[in-house]
Design a protein around this motif. Structure first.
Motif: not given
Length: 143
Positions: A1-29
């Motif tokens: 399983m890949p490591r999923i890291e979620i940051r909520t402090f500051g701006y919202f971001d999601v990382f999979v194994d250290g790589r940020p997910i590039a959301f194509r839909s802002e509403k989905a994010k």
């Protein structure tokens, strides 16, 4: 399983194994941010519509829009090997807290030194997160 890291402090971001997910839909994010904000509790379509389209009534059109956003989120998570972090049951959705590393969840846990990551900023991108920010500030100053 890949490591999923979620940051909520500051701006919202999601990382999979250290790589940020590039959301194509802002509403989905934003939907994923809302699910994280609810800390593993199920969120109804009405709750999602109220948060993501706060000035719009709950109608057949907004419910359809909500389903499409949820589908986009699911596809984005699947494409990044992270579909397992979200659960859906009868139109309700939730984040699976034990499937992710998340600064919010760490801050709220009884682990020592949990205050280090919180600097008074939470999900800056989303106005609906202000209530949780107030709760976090109280928690920060009480401990």
């Amino acid at each position: 399983m890949p490591r999923i890291e979620i940051r909520t402090f500051g701006y919202f971001d999601v990382f999979v194994d250290g790589r940020p997910i590039a959301f194509r839909s802002e509403k989905a994010k934003e939907l994923l941010a809302l699910l994280v904000d609810r800390r593993g509790g199920f969120v109804t379509s009405a709750d999602i519509i109220t948060a993501l389209w706060e000035d719009e009534p709950i109608t057949a059109q907004t419910r359809t829009r909500c389903r499409k956003v949820a589908l986009r989120l699911n596809r984005t998570l699947e494409a990044n090997g992270a579909a397992h972090i979200m659960e859906s049951v009868r139109g309700k959705r939730r984040i699976v807290p034990e499937a992710v590393a998340c600064d919010l969840f760490d801050f709220l846990s009884p682990v020592p030194n949990r205050k280090a990551a919180f600097r008074g900023s939470y999900l800056k991108n989303y106005s609906w997160a202000e209530a949780t920010l107030a709760e976090l500030m109280q928690n920060y100053y009480r401990s």
